[in-house]
Scaffold this motif. Structure first.
Motif, PDB file in Angstrom:
ATOM      1  N   ASN A 218     -30.842  17.910  29.325  1.00  0.00           N
ATOM      2  CA  ASN A 218     -30.324  16.799  30.131  1.00  0.00           C
ATOM      3  C   ASN A 218     -31.224  15.566  30.038  1.00  0.00           C
ATOM      4  OD1 ASN A 218     -28.117  18.328  30.935  1.00  0.00           O
ATOM      5  ND2 ASN A 218     -29.079  18.992  32.835  1.00  0.00           N
ATOM      6  N   GLU A 219     -32.545  15.783  30.056  1.00  0.00           N
ATOM      7  CA  GLU A 219     -33.483  14.663  29.928  1.00  0.00           C
ATOM      8  C   GLU A 219     -33.351  14.005  28.554  1.00  0.00           C
ATOM      9  OE1 GLU A 219     -37.391  16.127  30.796  1.00  0.00           O
ATOM     10  OE2 GLU A 219     -36.950  16.402  32.921  1.00  0.00           O
ATOM     11  N   TYR A 220     -33.229  14.823  27.512  1.00  0.00           N
ATOM     12  CA  TYR A 220     -33.082  14.282  26.165  1.00  0.00           C
ATOM     13  C   TYR A 220     -31.777  13.490  26.056  1.00  0.00           C
ATOM     14  CZ  TYR A 220     -32.645  13.972  21.119  1.00  0.00           C
ATOM     15  OH  TYR A 220     -32.492  13.511  19.839  1.00  0.00           O
ATOM     16  N   GLN A 221     -30.688  14.039  26.610  1.00  0.00           N
ATOM     17  CA  GLN A 221     -29.399  13.340  26.546  1.00  0.00           C
ATOM     18  C   GLN A 221     -29.456  12.033  27.320  1.00  0.00           C
ATOM     19  OE1 GLN A 221     -26.677  14.194  24.586  1.00  0.00           O
ATOM     20  NE2 GLN A 221     -26.195  12.077  25.117  1.00  0.00           N
ATOM     21  N   ALA A 222     -30.128  12.026  28.466  1.00  0.00           N
ATOM     22  CA  ALA A 222     -30.285  10.788  29.241  1.00  0.00           C
ATOM     23  C   ALA A 222     -31.045   9.751  28.420  1.00  0.00           C
ATOM     24  CB  ALA A 222     -31.001  11.064  30.560  1.00  0.00           C
ATOM     25  N   GLY A 223     -32.067  10.194  27.694  1.00  0.00           N
ATOM     26  CA  GLY A 223     -32.816   9.290  26.823  1.00  0.00           C
ATOM     27  C   GLY A 223     -31.948   8.746  25.709  1.00  0.00           C
ATOM     28  N   LEU A 224     -31.134   9.619  25.101  1.00  0.00           N
ATOM     29  CA  LEU A 224     -30.217   9.160  24.049  1.00  0.00           C
ATOM     30  C   LEU A 224     -29.211   8.164  24.607  1.00  0.00           C
ATOM     31  CD1 LEU A 224     -29.324  12.227  21.803  1.00  0.00           C
ATOM     32  CD2 LEU A 224     -30.624  10.190  21.193  1.00  0.00           C
ATOM     33  N   ASN A 225     -28.735   8.399  25.814  1.00  0.00           N
ATOM     34  CA  ASN A 225     -27.799   7.446  26.430  1.00  0.00           C
ATOM     35  C   ASN A 225     -28.457   6.079  26.575  1.00  0.00           C
ATOM     36  OD1 ASN A 225     -25.882   9.469  26.597  1.00  0.00           O
ATOM     37  ND2 ASN A 225     -26.203   9.845  28.772  1.00  0.00           N
ATOM     38  N   ASP A 226     -29.738   6.061  26.951  1.00  0.00           N
ATOM     39  CA  ASP A 226     -30.475   4.795  27.048  1.00  0.00           C
ATOM     40  C   ASP A 226     -30.582   4.124  25.680  1.00  0.00           C
ATOM     41  OD1 ASP A 226     -30.810   5.213  29.752  1.00  0.00           O
ATOM     42  OD2 ASP A 226     -32.881   5.940  29.569  1.00  0.00           O
ATOM     43  N   VAL A 227     -30.811   4.934  24.632  1.00  0.00           N
ATOM     44  CA  VAL A 227     -30.897   4.404  23.268  1.00  0.00           C
ATOM     45  C   VAL A 227     -29.563   3.778  22.866  1.00  0.00           C
ATOM     46  CG1 VAL A 227     -31.066   5.063  20.816  1.00  0.00           C
ATOM     47  CG2 VAL A 227     -32.745   5.909  22.465  1.00  0.00           C
ATOM     48  N   TYR A 228     -28.464   4.479  23.123  1.00  0.00           N
ATOM     49  CA  TYR A 228     -27.147   3.957  22.765  1.00  0.00           C
ATOM     50  C   TYR A 228     -26.828   2.673  23.530  1.00  0.00           C
ATOM     51  CZ  TYR A 228     -26.521   8.652  20.819  1.00  0.00           C
ATOM     52  OH  TYR A 228     -26.669   9.819  20.119  1.00  0.00           O
ATOM     53  N   ASP A 229     -27.210   2.637  24.809  1.00  0.00           N
ATOM     54  CA  ASP A 229     -26.990   1.423  25.599  1.00  0.00           C
ATOM     55  C   ASP A 229     -27.764   0.245  25.027  1.00  0.00           C
ATOM     56  OD1 ASP A 229     -25.279   2.763  27.317  1.00  0.00           O
ATOM     57  OD2 ASP A 229     -26.791   3.037  28.892  1.00  0.00           O
ATOM     58  N   ARG A 230     -29.024   0.488  24.671  1.00  0.00           N
ATOM     59  CA  ARG A 230     -29.861  -0.589  24.102  1.00  0.00           C
ATOM     60  C   ARG A 230     -29.327  -1.012  22.742  1.00  0.00           C
ATOM     61  NH1 ARG A 230     -35.292  -1.649  25.239  1.00  0.00           N
ATOM     62  NH2 ARG A 230     -34.694  -0.806  27.241  1.00  0.00           N
ATOM     63  N   LEU A 231     -28.872  -0.038  21.947  1.00  0.00           N
ATOM     64  CA  LEU A 231     -28.292  -0.336  20.637  1.00  0.00           C
ATOM     65  C   LEU A 231     -27.085  -1.250  20.800  1.00  0.00           C
ATOM     66  CD1 LEU A 231     -28.366   0.294  17.568  1.00  0.00           C
ATOM     67  CD2 LEU A 231     -26.846   2.212  18.056  1.00  0.00           C
ATOM     68  N   TYR A 232     -26.255  -0.956  21.779  1.00  0.00           N
ATOM     69  CA  TYR A 232     -25.082  -1.791  22.028  1.00  0.00           C
ATOM     70  C   TYR A 232     -25.496  -3.174  22.527  1.00  0.00           C
ATOM     71  CZ  TYR A 232     -20.523  -3.338  23.598  1.00  0.00           C
ATOM     72  OH  TYR A 232     -19.365  -4.058  23.757  1.00  0.00           O
ATOM     73  N   GLU A 233     -26.446  -3.205  23.433  1.00  0.00           N
ATOM     74  CA  GLU A 233     -26.908  -4.462  24.018  1.00  0.00           C
ATOM     75  C   GLU A 233     -27.454  -5.422  22.957  1.00  0.00           C
ATOM     76  OE1 GLU A 233     -30.866  -5.577  26.483  1.00  0.00           O
ATOM     77  OE2 GLU A 233     -29.671  -3.941  27.329  1.00  0.00           O
ATOM     78  N   LEU A 234     -28.254  -4.906  22.035  1.00  0.00           N
ATOM     79  CA  LEU A 234     -28.886  -5.747  21.013  1.00  0.00           C
ATOM     80  C   LEU A 234     -28.063  -5.838  19.725  1.00  0.00           C
ATOM     81  CD1 LEU A 234     -32.581  -4.493  21.338  1.00  0.00           C
ATOM     82  CD2 LEU A 234     -31.601  -6.595  22.282  1.00  0.00           C
ATOM     83  N   GLY A 235     -27.040  -5.013  19.606  1.00  0.00           N
ATOM     84  CA  GLY A 235     -26.286  -4.908  18.364  1.00  0.00           C
ATOM     85  C   GLY A 235     -25.516  -6.156  17.992  1.00  0.00           C
ATOM     86  N   THR A 236     -25.320  -6.300  16.675  1.00  0.00           N
ATOM     87  CA  THR A 236     -24.454  -7.360  16.172  1.00  0.00           C
ATOM     88  C   THR A 236     -23.012  -6.992  16.528  1.00  0.00           C
ATOM     89  OG1 THR A 236     -24.185  -6.249  14.045  1.00  0.00           O
ATOM     90  CG2 THR A 236     -26.014  -7.829  14.222  1.00  0.00           C
ATOM     91  N   ALA A 237     -22.092  -7.881  16.280  1.00  0.00           N
ATOM     92  CA  ALA A 237     -20.680  -7.602  16.568  1.00  0.00           C
ATOM     93  C   ALA A 237     -20.222  -6.348  15.828  1.00  0.00           C
ATOM     94  CB  ALA A 237     -19.820  -8.802  16.182  1.00  0.00           C
ATOM     95  N   GLU A 238     -20.663  -6.175  14.585  1.00  0.00           N
ATOM     96  CA  GLU A 238     -20.294  -4.998  13.797  1.00  0.00           C
ATOM     97  C   GLU A 238     -20.856  -3.721  14.425  1.00  0.00           C
ATOM     98  OE1 GLU A 238     -21.062  -3.112   9.339  1.00  0.00           O
ATOM     99  OE2 GLU A 238     -21.452  -5.235   9.674  1.00  0.00           O
ATOM    100  N   THR A 239     -22.102  -3.769  14.873  1.00  0.00           N
ATOM    101  CA  THR A 239     -22.724  -2.607  15.504  1.00  0.00           C
ATOM    102  C   THR A 239     -22.011  -2.265  16.803  1.00  0.00           C
ATOM    103  OG1 THR A 239     -24.879  -2.976  14.497  1.00  0.00           O
ATOM    104  CG2 THR A 239     -24.857  -1.741  16.561  1.00  0.00           C
ATOM    105  N   LYS A 240     -21.694  -3.279  17.603  1.00  0.00           N
ATOM    106  CA  LYS A 240     -20.995  -3.031  18.858  1.00  0.00           C
ATOM    107  C   LYS A 240     -19.645  -2.365  18.602  1.00  0.00           C
ATOM    108  CE  LYS A 240     -23.328  -6.518  21.527  1.00  0.00           C
ATOM    109  NZ  LYS A 240     -23.312  -7.659  22.372  1.00  0.00           N
ATOM    110  N   ALA A 241     -18.957  -2.806  17.569  1.00  0.00           N
ATOM    111  CA  ALA A 241     -17.666  -2.207  17.225  1.00  0.00           C
ATOM    112  C   ALA A 241     -17.848  -0.745  16.811  1.00  0.00           C
ATOM    113  CB  ALA A 241     -17.000  -3.005  16.104  1.00  0.00           C
TER     114      ALA A 241
END
Length: 116
Positions: A76-99
């Protein structure tokens, strides 16, 4: 501070490195982000923490009996960390990455629903 284009991969072996050079490897999925140097360093720190937690040696070998509760907590802790990574990836991502992130549902929808 000016944003620059960087490339992130989520391969557990090299996940904690964000590069300013695209790696042309058909086996590797890279995501483009636009970030300042500080945002890049913060994201690398997050990636390193999540990656380190996934491979904690103490969780791999133990002389005590298998503890399913501890195992579930680690997952659960690892998955929560991955969720944070995905959120940050989306936040900083280019339009293509967000898609791409939306298309393959990398973000946990429950985290973004009001009232939960």
């Amino acid at each position: 501070m000016e944003k620059q284009l960087y490339y992130v991969n989520l391969n557990p072996i090299s996940m904690d490195t964000i590069s300013n050079v695209r790696v042309n490897d058909g086996q590797l999925i890279e995501y483009e982000i636009e970030a300042t140097e500080e945002e890049k360093k913060d994201f690398e720190k997050l990636l390193h923490e999540v990656n380190r937690h996934d491979v904690e040696l103490g969780n791999l070998f133990s002389f005590r009996h298998f503890d399913e509760t501890a195992s579930d907590t680690d997952k659960n802790e690892y998955q929560a960390g991955l969720n944070d990574v995905y959120d940050r990836l989306y936040e900083l991502g280019t339009a293509e990455t967000k898609a791409k992130v939306k298309e393959i549902h990398l973000q946990n929808e429950d985290d973004h629903m009001p009232g939960l």
